[in-house]
Design a protein around this motif. Sequence first.
Motif, mmCIF file in Angstrom:
data_model
loop_
_atom_site.group_PDB
_atom_site.id
_atom_site.type_symbol
_atom_site.label_atom_id
_atom_site.label_comp_id
_atom_site.label_asym_id
_atom_site.label_seq_id
_atom_site.Cartn_x
_atom_site.Cartn_y
_atom_site.Cartn_z
ATOM 1 N N SER A 191 37.225 -4.441 -14.462
ATOM 2 C CA SER A 191 38.500 -5.146 -14.512
ATOM 3 C C SER A 191 38.401 -6.461 -13.752
ATOM 4 O O SER A 191 37.585 -6.603 -12.839
ATOM 5 N N HIS A 192 39.248 -7.418 -14.139
ATOM 6 C CA HIS A 192 39.390 -8.634 -13.343
ATOM 7 C C HIS A 192 40.751 -8.643 -12.666
ATOM 8 O O HIS A 192 41.122 -9.622 -12.019
ATOM 9 N N VAL A 193 41.507 -7.532 -12.803
ATOM 10 C CA VAL A 193 42.839 -7.422 -12.219
ATOM 11 C C VAL A 193 42.740 -6.701 -10.881
ATOM 12 O O VAL A 193 42.396 -5.515 -10.818
ATOM 13 N N LEU A 194 43.044 -7.405 -9.803
ATOM 14 C CA LEU A 194 42.872 -6.853 -8.465
ATOM 15 C C LEU A 194 43.747 -5.625 -8.230
ATOM 16 O O LEU A 194 43.307 -4.643 -7.615
ATOM 17 N N SER A 195 44.989 -5.652 -8.697
ATOM 18 C CA SER A 195 45.881 -4.524 -8.477
ATOM 19 C C SER A 195 45.359 -3.268 -9.151
ATOM 20 O O SER A 195 45.486 -2.155 -8.619
ATOM 21 N N GLU A 196 44.757 -3.426 -10.314
ATOM 22 C CA GLU A 196 44.170 -2.292 -11.039
ATOM 23 C C GLU A 196 43.073 -1.637 -10.206
ATOM 24 O O GLU A 196 43.027 -0.416 -10.038
ATOM 25 N N ILE A 197 42.192 -2.456 -9.677
ATOM 26 C CA ILE A 197 41.081 -1.962 -8.884
ATOM 27 C C ILE A 197 41.579 -1.272 -7.618
ATOM 28 O O ILE A 197 41.110 -0.193 -7.244
ATOM 29 N N SER A 198 42.548 -1.884 -6.943
ATOM 30 C CA SER A 198 43.024 -1.343 -5.666
ATOM 31 C C SER A 198 43.709 0.009 -5.839
ATOM 32 O O SER A 198 43.623 0.871 -4.972
ATOM 33 N N ILE A 199 44.388 0.215 -6.962
ATOM 34 C CA ILE A 199 45.102 1.467 -7.205
ATOM 35 C C ILE A 199 44.146 2.592 -7.598
ATOM 36 O O ILE A 199 44.296 3.731 -7.156
ATOM 37 N N LEU A 200 43.139 2.285 -8.395
ATOM 38 C CA LEU A 200 42.314 3.320 -9.004
ATOM 39 C C LEU A 200 41.015 3.627 -8.279
ATOM 40 O O LEU A 200 40.526 4.752 -8.349
ATOM 41 N N CYS A 201 40.443 2.646 -7.595
ATOM 42 C CA CYS A 201 39.033 2.762 -7.207
ATOM 43 C C CYS A 201 38.803 3.220 -5.777
ATOM 44 O O CYS A 201 39.516 2.834 -4.859
ATOM 45 N N ARG A 202 37.764 4.046 -5.639
ATOM 46 C CA ARG A 202 37.296 4.476 -4.325
ATOM 47 C C ARG A 202 36.333 3.453 -3.741
ATOM 48 O O ARG A 202 36.340 3.188 -2.542
ATOM 49 N N GLU A 203 35.502 2.912 -4.600
ATOM 50 C CA GLU A 203 34.537 1.899 -4.176
ATOM 51 C C GLU A 203 34.595 0.714 -5.137
ATOM 52 O O GLU A 203 35.013 0.849 -6.286
ATOM 53 N N ILE A 204 34.133 -0.438 -4.650
ATOM 54 C CA ILE A 204 34.158 -1.665 -5.443
ATOM 55 C C ILE A 204 32.781 -2.304 -5.459
ATOM 56 O O ILE A 204 32.101 -2.369 -4.436
ATOM 57 N N ILE A 205 32.388 -2.749 -6.638
ATOM 58 C CA ILE A 205 31.212 -3.607 -6.786
ATOM 59 C C ILE A 205 31.723 -4.892 -7.410
ATOM 60 O O ILE A 205 32.213 -4.884 -8.538
ATOM 61 N N MET A 206 31.648 -5.983 -6.670
ATOM 62 C CA MET A 206 32.167 -7.249 -7.177
ATOM 63 C C MET A 206 31.022 -8.136 -7.639
ATOM 64 O O MET A 206 30.039 -8.327 -6.923
#
Length: 310
Positions: A191-206
Amino acid sequence: MSTILAIKNLSHRYSGSWAVRDINIEVDQKGVIGLLGSNGAGKSTIMNIMCGALKPTEGEVYINGISIREKPEPAKMQLGYLPQTPPLYPDFTVNEYLTFAADLRLIDRHKVKKAVEEVMEKCNISHFSSRLIKNLSGGYRQRVGIAQSIIHKPLIVIMDEPTNGLDPNQIIEVRKLIKEISAEHTVVLSSHVLSEISILCREIIMIDRGEIVFADTMEAFNNYVQPTSVLAKMDNLPPEAELLQIPGISKVQYLTGSVCRLYFEGSPDITRVIVEQSVRNNWQLREISLEKSLLDDVFKQLSTEPISYR
């Protein structure tokens, strides 16, 4: 614990231009892993390579220890994929389409009916089993797309912009479904939507300009940029000139008659300093808290100052 997904020294170029460069990722547990990046950052290239749809210029992808380059069929049998536009046949009924998807996934023909029924129940589309896909709403079409990606119970489910184009209510429902799926599968979500990532994800790879610039937990991402302001609530809120006398305070913003935002520079002990000043000047401080960085601020800093963490 065995590694579910391993991407090693992955690079790919189109003509003379590198789309991604030296990508290394390891995932060893269930949950949602966010692949974050602006449009054109290289996310889709990485996902296409992960799915075996694109052969990389350099590097390897392993699914549960199996090389997708050397043994594509057994590796892909452990993958589920939902592209940005779900691969649906609008003139099929939901049941017909999922039966077709089960056949493509080489599910034993004696187990296809049960697999279709189970995945329709999981995705809450059983009541639409006889409806043509073209007559479903966007949210339910997306559910059918998700259903085909998990019908064979894969180890990893890859989703590319899964809520793109949905209305707010549909987004909430699809997010809930993704969280439920992540309890049984490893989900890699682009995703490129920050809110989507923050709600769903445990970890992030940017990803930025084809390189990894951040790989850590959601909490670490939130805390990447240090706080630059504090919220303070005081019974005797002093005038701006007096607050600006506090060492490190650069700007004052009054929010209510008793609450202000104080911007500061360089002082890691700013809250202690404010408390001491309040006691000394009888400001009667009631509450004080550092403000966390906005996700947009973190995204902006990482995008302009790429730093490889792996």
